[in-house]
Design an enzyme around this catalytic site. Structure first.
Site, PDB file in Angstrom:
ATOM      1  N   GLY A 134       0.850  -1.384  -0.051  1.00  0.00           N
ATOM      2  CA  GLY A 134       0.070   0.112  -0.018  1.00  0.00           C
ATOM      3  C   GLY A 134       0.716   1.106  -0.015  1.00  0.00           C
ATOM      4  O   GLY A 134       0.672   2.099   0.787  1.00  0.00           O
ATOM      5  N   SER A 142       0.799   5.720  -2.432  1.00  0.00           N
ATOM      6  CA  SER A 142       0.415   7.195  -1.968  1.00  0.00           C
ATOM      7  C   SER A 142       0.265   7.286  -0.488  1.00  0.00           C
ATOM      8  O   SER A 142       0.457   6.165   0.336  1.00  0.00           O
ATOM      9  CB  SER A 142      -0.835   7.588  -2.601  1.00  0.00           C
ATOM     10  OG  SER A 142      -2.009   7.002  -2.112  1.00  0.00           O
ATOM     11  N   ILE A 153       0.457   7.451   3.533  1.00  0.00           N
ATOM     12  CA  ILE A 153       1.555   7.079   4.691  1.00  0.00           C
ATOM     13  C   ILE A 153       2.402   6.234   4.039  1.00  0.00           C
ATOM     14  O   ILE A 153       3.845   6.205   4.321  1.00  0.00           O
ATOM     15  CB  ILE A 153       0.799   6.432   5.834  1.00  0.00           C
ATOM     16  CG1 ILE A 153      -0.078   7.651   6.323  1.00  0.00           C
ATOM     17  CG2 ILE A 153       1.516   5.843   6.733  1.00  0.00           C
ATOM     18  CD1 ILE A 153      -1.251   6.777   7.371  1.00  0.00           C
ATOM     19  N   SER A 192      -5.946   1.732  12.469  1.00  0.00           N
ATOM     20  CA  SER A 192      -6.495   3.100  12.678  1.00  0.00           C
ATOM     21  C   SER A 192      -6.963   3.190  13.988  1.00  0.00           C
ATOM     22  O   SER A 192      -7.138   2.286  14.606  1.00  0.00           O
ATOM     23  CB  SER A 192      -7.840   3.348  11.568  1.00  0.00           C
ATOM     24  OG  SER A 192      -8.347   4.349  11.649  1.00  0.00           O
ATOM     25  N   TYR A 233     -15.260   0.260   7.187  1.00  0.00           N
ATOM     26  CA  TYR A 233     -13.800   0.427   7.524  1.00  0.00           C
ATOM     27  C   TYR A 233     -13.745   0.277   9.008  1.00  0.00           C
ATOM     28  O   TYR A 233     -12.375  -0.285   9.336  1.00  0.00           O
ATOM     29  CB  TYR A 233     -13.613   2.056   7.088  1.00  0.00           C
ATOM     30  CG  TYR A 233     -12.146   2.389   7.202  1.00  0.00           C
ATOM     31  CD1 TYR A 233     -11.456   2.316   6.482  1.00  0.00           C
ATOM     32  CD2 TYR A 233     -11.840   2.932   8.628  1.00  0.00           C
ATOM     33  CE1 TYR A 233     -10.102   2.628   6.495  1.00  0.00           C
ATOM     34  CE2 TYR A 233     -10.461   3.589   8.648  1.00  0.00           C
ATOM     35  CZ  TYR A 233      -9.666   3.341   7.751  1.00  0.00           C
ATOM     36  OH  TYR A 233      -8.486   3.911   7.946  1.00  0.00           O
TER      37      TYR A 233
END
Length: 343
Positions: free
Chosen positions: A18, A21, A23, A147, A160
Protein backbone atom coordinates in the site's frame (compact mmCIF):
# COMPACT_ATOMS: atom_id res chain seq x y z
CA UNK A 1 8.45 -8.60 22.92
CA UNK A 2 11.24 -6.94 24.87
CA UNK A 3 13.49 -9.94 24.18
CA UNK A 4 13.21 -9.55 20.42
CA UNK A 5 16.20 -7.93 18.74
CA UNK A 6 15.52 -6.12 15.46
CA UNK A 7 18.13 -5.04 12.94
CA UNK A 8 19.02 -1.40 12.36
CA UNK A 9 17.00 0.00 9.49
CA UNK A 10 20.14 0.42 7.40
CA UNK A 11 20.52 -3.38 7.41
CA UNK A 12 16.91 -4.27 6.68
CA UNK A 13 14.93 -5.50 3.69
CA UNK A 14 11.49 -3.95 4.04
CA UNK A 15 8.31 -4.73 2.12
CA UNK A 16 5.65 -2.01 2.19
CA UNK A 17 2.16 -2.93 1.03
CA UNK A 18 0.00 0.00 0.00
CA UNK A 19 2.89 2.29 -0.84
CA UNK A 20 1.81 4.22 -3.93
CA UNK A 21 0.47 7.21 -1.97
CA UNK A 22 -0.20 8.53 1.50
CA UNK A 23 1.48 7.10 4.57
CA UNK A 24 2.96 4.20 2.60
CA UNK A 25 4.69 6.46 0.13
CA UNK A 26 6.37 8.73 2.68
CA UNK A 27 7.31 5.70 4.81
CA UNK A 28 8.99 3.99 1.86
CA UNK A 29 11.00 7.12 1.19
CA UNK A 30 12.08 7.36 4.82
CA UNK A 31 13.17 3.73 4.93
CA UNK A 32 15.19 4.25 1.76
CA UNK A 33 16.79 7.43 3.10
CA UNK A 34 18.03 5.44 6.10
CA UNK A 35 19.59 2.77 3.92
CA UNK A 36 16.99 -0.01 3.87
CA UNK A 37 16.40 -2.05 0.74
CA UNK A 38 12.77 -1.38 -0.08
CA UNK A 39 10.08 -3.37 -1.89
CA UNK A 40 6.95 -1.35 -2.62
CA UNK A 41 3.60 -2.79 -3.58
CA UNK A 42 0.14 -1.46 -4.43
CA UNK A 43 -2.37 -1.74 -7.26
CA UNK A 44 -1.30 1.51 -8.93
CA UNK A 45 1.63 0.78 -11.24
CA UNK A 46 2.05 4.46 -12.07
CA UNK A 47 2.28 5.27 -8.37
CA UNK A 48 4.80 2.51 -7.73
CA UNK A 49 6.97 3.41 -10.70
CA UNK A 50 7.14 7.07 -9.72
CA UNK A 51 7.97 6.06 -6.14
CA UNK A 52 10.81 3.76 -7.21
CA UNK A 53 12.18 6.55 -9.43
CA UNK A 54 12.06 8.95 -6.50
CA UNK A 55 13.84 6.50 -4.21
CA UNK A 56 16.57 5.90 -6.77
CA UNK A 57 17.04 9.64 -7.25
CA UNK A 58 17.73 9.80 -3.51
CA UNK A 59 20.39 7.12 -3.93
CA UNK A 60 18.23 4.39 -2.42
CA UNK A 61 17.49 0.86 -3.61
CA UNK A 62 13.94 -0.29 -4.38
CA UNK A 63 11.82 -2.53 -6.58
CA UNK A 64 8.08 -2.46 -7.27
CA UNK A 65 5.71 -5.45 -7.24
CA UNK A 66 2.09 -4.57 -8.12
CA UNK A 67 -0.56 -6.50 -6.20
CA UNK A 68 -4.20 -6.40 -5.09
CA UNK A 69 -4.17 -7.39 -1.41
CA UNK A 70 -7.64 -8.95 -1.68
CA UNK A 71 -6.00 -11.74 -3.72
CA UNK A 72 -3.92 -14.11 -1.56
CA UNK A 73 -1.76 -15.32 -4.46
CA UNK A 74 -0.81 -11.77 -5.41
CA UNK A 75 0.19 -10.99 -1.81
CA UNK A 76 2.20 -14.20 -1.64
CA UNK A 77 3.98 -13.20 -4.85
CA UNK A 78 5.16 -9.99 -3.14
CA UNK A 79 6.77 -11.93 -0.30
CA UNK A 80 8.26 -14.57 -2.60
CA UNK A 81 9.69 -12.03 -5.03
CA UNK A 82 11.10 -9.95 -2.18
CA UNK A 83 13.08 -12.92 -0.86
CA UNK A 84 14.06 -14.07 -4.35
CA UNK A 85 15.45 -10.63 -5.13
CA UNK A 86 17.07 -9.64 -1.84
CA UNK A 87 17.55 -13.00 -0.15
CA UNK A 88 15.49 -12.29 2.97
CA UNK A 89 12.71 -10.24 4.56
CA UNK A 90 13.21 -8.26 7.79
CA UNK A 91 10.11 -6.07 8.10
CA UNK A 92 6.67 -6.39 6.54
CA UNK A 93 4.70 -3.12 6.69
CA UNK A 94 1.06 -3.45 5.64
CA UNK A 95 -0.81 -0.22 4.92
CA UNK A 96 -3.23 -0.97 2.05
CA UNK A 97 -6.80 0.20 2.74
CA UNK A 98 -9.94 1.45 1.06
CA UNK A 99 -13.29 2.76 2.26
CA UNK A 100 -16.86 3.67 1.39
CA UNK A 101 -18.22 6.83 2.98
CA UNK A 102 -21.93 6.27 3.46
CA UNK A 103 -24.63 5.46 5.97
CA UNK A 104 -24.85 1.73 6.60
CA UNK A 105 -28.29 1.46 4.96
CA UNK A 106 -26.88 2.84 1.73
CA UNK A 107 -24.24 0.12 1.42
CA UNK A 108 -24.51 -2.98 -0.73
CA UNK A 109 -23.31 -6.35 0.57
CA UNK A 110 -20.63 -6.35 -2.14
CA UNK A 111 -19.28 -2.96 -1.04
CA UNK A 112 -19.11 -3.95 2.62
CA UNK A 113 -17.44 -7.25 1.70
CA UNK A 114 -14.88 -5.55 -0.53
CA UNK A 115 -13.72 -3.22 2.27
CA UNK A 116 -13.32 -6.21 4.59
CA UNK A 117 -11.43 -8.15 1.90
CA UNK A 118 -8.96 -5.31 1.31
CA UNK A 119 -8.52 -3.94 4.82
CA UNK A 120 -8.80 -7.04 6.99
CA UNK A 121 -8.23 -10.07 4.79
CA UNK A 122 -5.40 -8.24 3.01
CA UNK A 123 -3.57 -7.93 6.35
CA UNK A 124 -4.35 -11.54 7.21
CA UNK A 125 -2.86 -12.61 3.87
CA UNK A 126 0.13 -10.37 4.50
CA UNK A 127 0.82 -12.04 7.84
CA UNK A 128 0.38 -15.49 6.32
CA UNK A 129 2.96 -14.92 3.61
CA UNK A 130 5.43 -12.83 5.63
CA UNK A 131 5.69 -14.90 8.80
CA UNK A 132 7.42 -17.94 7.24
CA UNK A 133 10.16 -15.68 5.86
CA UNK A 134 10.49 -13.70 9.11
CA UNK A 135 10.85 -16.97 11.01
CA UNK A 136 13.39 -18.13 8.45
CA UNK A 137 15.41 -14.96 9.02
CA UNK A 138 15.38 -15.67 12.77
CA UNK A 139 13.82 -12.31 13.66
CA UNK A 140 11.73 -9.58 12.16
CA UNK A 141 8.85 -7.14 12.44
CA UNK A 142 5.27 -7.54 11.32
CA UNK A 143 3.93 -3.98 11.27
CA UNK A 144 0.22 -3.63 10.54
CA UNK A 145 -1.19 -0.13 10.09
CA UNK A 146 -4.82 -0.03 11.13
CA UNK A 147 -6.45 3.12 12.56
CA UNK A 148 -7.63 4.65 15.80
CA UNK A 149 -10.95 3.27 14.50
CA UNK A 150 -9.65 -0.07 15.73
CA UNK A 151 -10.53 1.34 19.16
CA UNK A 152 -13.51 3.58 18.33
CA UNK A 153 -15.75 3.37 15.26
CA UNK A 154 -16.91 6.45 13.39
CA UNK A 155 -20.27 6.99 11.70
CA UNK A 156 -20.41 6.86 7.89
CA UNK A 157 -17.51 4.37 7.94
CA UNK A 158 -19.05 1.15 9.25
CA UNK A 159 -17.18 -1.30 6.96
CA UNK A 160 -13.89 0.53 7.49
CA UNK A 161 -14.36 0.59 11.26
CA UNK A 162 -15.35 -3.08 11.29
CA UNK A 163 -12.23 -4.00 9.34
CA UNK A 164 -9.97 -2.07 11.71
CA UNK A 165 -11.55 -3.65 14.79
CA UNK A 166 -10.94 -7.00 13.12
CA UNK A 167 -7.26 -6.22 12.62
CA UNK A 168 -6.76 -5.54 16.32
CA UNK A 169 -8.52 -8.78 17.29
CA UNK A 170 -6.49 -10.76 14.77
CA UNK A 171 -3.16 -9.31 15.89
CA UNK A 172 -3.91 -9.80 19.59
CA UNK A 173 -4.44 -13.51 18.95
CA UNK A 174 -1.44 -13.90 16.66
CA UNK A 175 0.91 -12.07 19.01
CA UNK A 176 0.17 -14.39 21.93
CA UNK A 177 0.67 -17.49 19.77
CA UNK A 178 4.10 -16.26 18.64
CA UNK A 179 5.10 -15.33 22.19
CA UNK A 180 4.04 -18.74 23.48
CA UNK A 181 6.20 -20.46 20.86
CA UNK A 182 9.15 -18.09 21.51
CA UNK A 183 9.18 -16.91 17.92
CA UNK A 184 11.21 -13.67 17.76
CA UNK A 185 8.86 -11.71 15.52
CA UNK A 186 7.57 -8.36 16.74
CA UNK A 187 3.86 -7.76 15.98
CA UNK A 188 2.79 -4.12 16.05
CA UNK A 189 -0.57 -2.45 15.51
CA UNK A 190 -0.02 1.15 14.36
CA UNK A 191 -3.20 3.20 14.83
CA UNK A 192 -3.14 6.64 13.21
CA UNK A 193 -5.64 9.34 14.02
CA UNK A 194 -6.95 11.51 11.14
CA UNK A 195 -4.07 11.80 8.67
CA UNK A 196 -3.79 14.20 5.73
CA UNK A 197 -3.44 11.77 2.79
CA UNK A 198 -5.27 11.21 -0.52
CA UNK A 199 -7.33 8.51 1.25
CA UNK A 200 -10.31 10.88 1.30
CA UNK A 201 -9.87 11.61 -2.41
CA UNK A 202 -9.77 7.93 -3.31
CA UNK A 203 -12.60 6.44 -1.28
CA UNK A 204 -16.00 5.79 -2.78
CA UNK A 205 -18.52 8.32 -1.44
CA UNK A 206 -22.29 8.22 -1.28
CA UNK A 207 -22.48 11.49 0.62
CA UNK A 208 -22.98 13.54 -2.54
CA UNK A 209 -19.83 15.47 -1.67
CA UNK A 210 -16.14 14.78 -1.28
CA UNK A 211 -15.57 13.28 2.19
CA UNK A 212 -13.17 14.54 4.79
CA UNK A 213 -11.83 13.12 8.01
CA UNK A 214 -12.88 14.53 11.35
CA UNK A 215 -10.33 17.32 11.98
CA UNK A 216 -7.76 18.03 13.20
CA UNK A 217 -5.40 16.30 10.80
CA UNK A 218 -1.83 15.13 11.25
CA UNK A 219 0.72 14.90 8.46
CA UNK A 220 1.69 11.43 7.16
CA UNK A 221 5.34 11.84 8.07
CA UNK A 222 4.32 11.55 11.73
CA UNK A 223 3.03 8.04 11.08
CA UNK A 224 6.12 7.22 9.01
CA UNK A 225 8.32 8.15 11.96
CA UNK A 226 6.30 5.83 14.21
CA UNK A 227 6.61 2.97 11.72
CA UNK A 228 10.37 3.37 11.44
CA UNK A 229 10.62 3.44 15.22
CA UNK A 230 8.76 0.15 15.69
CA UNK A 231 10.77 -1.44 12.87
CA UNK A 232 13.78 -1.16 15.19
CA UNK A 233 12.10 -1.26 18.61
CA UNK A 234 9.59 -4.06 19.32
CA UNK A 235 6.30 -2.42 20.24
CA UNK A 236 2.89 -3.93 20.94
CA UNK A 237 0.77 -1.07 19.64
CA UNK A 238 1.00 2.65 19.13
CA UNK A 239 -1.58 5.37 18.53
CA UNK A 240 -0.26 8.19 16.36
CA UNK A 241 -1.70 11.65 16.98
CA UNK A 242 -2.70 13.23 20.29
CA UNK A 243 -6.41 13.42 19.41
CA UNK A 244 -6.44 9.68 18.74
CA UNK A 245 -4.98 9.06 22.19
CA UNK A 246 -7.61 11.28 23.81
CA UNK A 247 -10.38 9.51 21.89
CA UNK A 248 -9.08 6.12 23.04
CA UNK A 249 -9.09 7.21 26.70
CA UNK A 250 -12.56 8.75 26.38
CA UNK A 251 -13.89 5.53 24.84
CA UNK A 252 -12.56 3.53 27.78
CA UNK A 253 -14.03 5.92 30.35
CA UNK A 254 -17.43 6.68 28.78
CA UNK A 255 -18.48 5.20 25.43
CA UNK A 256 -21.85 6.94 25.81
CA UNK A 257 -20.13 10.31 25.99
CA UNK A 258 -18.16 9.51 22.84
CA UNK A 259 -21.41 8.46 21.12
CA UNK A 260 -22.88 11.86 21.94
CA UNK A 261 -19.80 13.76 20.77
CA UNK A 262 -19.62 11.87 17.49
CA UNK A 263 -23.31 12.18 16.66
CA UNK A 264 -22.92 15.91 17.28
CA UNK A 265 -19.83 16.55 15.14
CA UNK A 266 -18.75 13.51 13.12
CA UNK A 267 -21.51 13.17 10.52
CA UNK A 268 -21.64 16.75 9.29
CA UNK A 269 -17.91 16.96 10.01
CA UNK A 270 -17.12 14.40 7.29
CA UNK A 271 -18.90 16.41 4.58
CA UNK A 272 -17.16 19.05 2.49
CA UNK A 273 -18.76 21.57 0.16
CA UNK A 274 -17.21 19.93 -2.93
CA UNK A 275 -19.73 17.89 -4.97
CA UNK A 276 -18.69 14.30 -5.71
CA UNK A 277 -20.74 11.36 -6.91
CA UNK A 278 -20.30 7.64 -6.28
CA UNK A 279 -19.61 7.22 -10.00
CA UNK A 280 -16.57 9.50 -9.79
CA UNK A 281 -13.10 7.85 -9.72
CA UNK A 282 -12.48 5.80 -6.59
CA UNK A 283 -10.23 2.91 -5.58
CA UNK A 284 -12.73 0.45 -4.11
CA UNK A 285 -12.44 -2.15 -6.87
CA UNK A 286 -9.50 -0.88 -8.95
CA UNK A 287 -6.65 1.57 -8.71
CA UNK A 288 -6.79 5.18 -9.87
CA UNK A 289 -3.95 5.67 -12.33
CA UNK A 290 -4.20 9.46 -12.44
CA UNK A 291 -0.67 10.63 -11.42
CA UNK A 292 -2.15 13.45 -9.32
CA UNK A 293 -3.15 10.85 -6.71
CA UNK A 294 0.42 9.54 -6.36
CA UNK A 295 1.41 11.78 -3.47
CA UNK A 296 1.91 11.52 0.25
CA UNK A 297 -0.14 14.47 1.46
CA UNK A 298 -3.82 15.11 0.85
CA UNK A 299 -5.79 18.33 0.53
CA UNK A 300 -6.00 19.32 4.19
CA UNK A 301 -2.55 20.60 5.13
CA UNK A 302 -4.23 23.79 6.37
CA UNK A 303 -6.00 21.71 9.03
CA UNK A 304 -2.90 19.78 10.14
CA UNK A 305 -1.53 20.28 13.64
CA UNK A 306 1.56 18.98 15.46
CA UNK A 307 1.41 16.07 17.91
CA UNK A 308 3.37 15.99 21.15
CA UNK A 309 2.62 12.80 23.10
CA UNK A 310 4.09 10.55 20.37
CA UNK A 311 7.54 11.62 21.56
CA UNK A 312 7.06 9.51 24.69
CA UNK A 313 6.53 6.35 22.63
CA UNK A 314 9.79 7.05 20.82
CA UNK A 315 11.51 7.59 24.19
CA UNK A 316 10.04 4.94 26.52
CA UNK A 317 12.49 5.61 29.35
CA UNK A 318 11.22 9.16 29.61
CA UNK A 319 7.62 7.92 29.30
CA UNK A 320 7.88 5.57 32.25
CA UNK A 321 9.89 8.11 34.21
CA UNK A 322 7.09 10.65 33.87
CA UNK A 323 4.52 7.98 34.77
CA UNK A 324 6.51 7.01 37.86
CA UNK A 325 6.88 10.66 38.84
CA UNK A 326 3.15 11.30 38.49
CA UNK A 327 2.42 8.17 40.48
CA UNK A 328 4.76 9.26 43.26
CA UNK A 329 3.20 12.74 43.27
CA UNK A 330 -0.26 11.22 43.56
CA UNK A 331 0.83 9.06 46.52
CA UNK A 332 2.46 12.02 48.27
CA UNK A 333 -0.63 14.17 47.72
CA UNK A 334 -2.91 11.43 49.03
CA UNK A 335 -0.73 10.95 52.11
CA UNK A 336 -0.68 14.69 52.74
CA UNK A 337 -4.47 14.81 52.74
CA UNK A 338 -4.60 11.83 55.14
CA UNK A 339 -2.09 13.50 57.49
CA UNK A 340 -4.12 16.72 57.39
CA UNK A 341 -7.33 14.85 58.22
CA UNK A 342 -5.75 13.17 61.27
CA UNK A 343 -4.08 16.33 62.52
Amino acid sequence: MTNIQLKPISQQVVALIGASSGIGRVTALEFAKQGAKVVVSARSESGLNSLVDEIKQLGGEAIAIPADVADYEQVKAVADKTVNHYGRLDSWVHLAATSVFAKFEQLSPEEFRRVIEVNLMGQVYGAMVALPYLRQAGQGALIMVSSVEARRSLPLQSPYSASKHGIEGFLDSLRVELQHDNIPVSVTNVMPATINTPFYNKGLTKLGVKPTGVPPYYQPDLVARAILHVAEHPTRDIIVGDVGRVLDVMQKISPHLVDWVLQTIAIEGQHTQTPKQETDPNNLYSSIEDPSYNRAEGDYSNLAIPSFLDWFDWHPTAKWGVAAGLGALLLLTTQAFKDNDTA
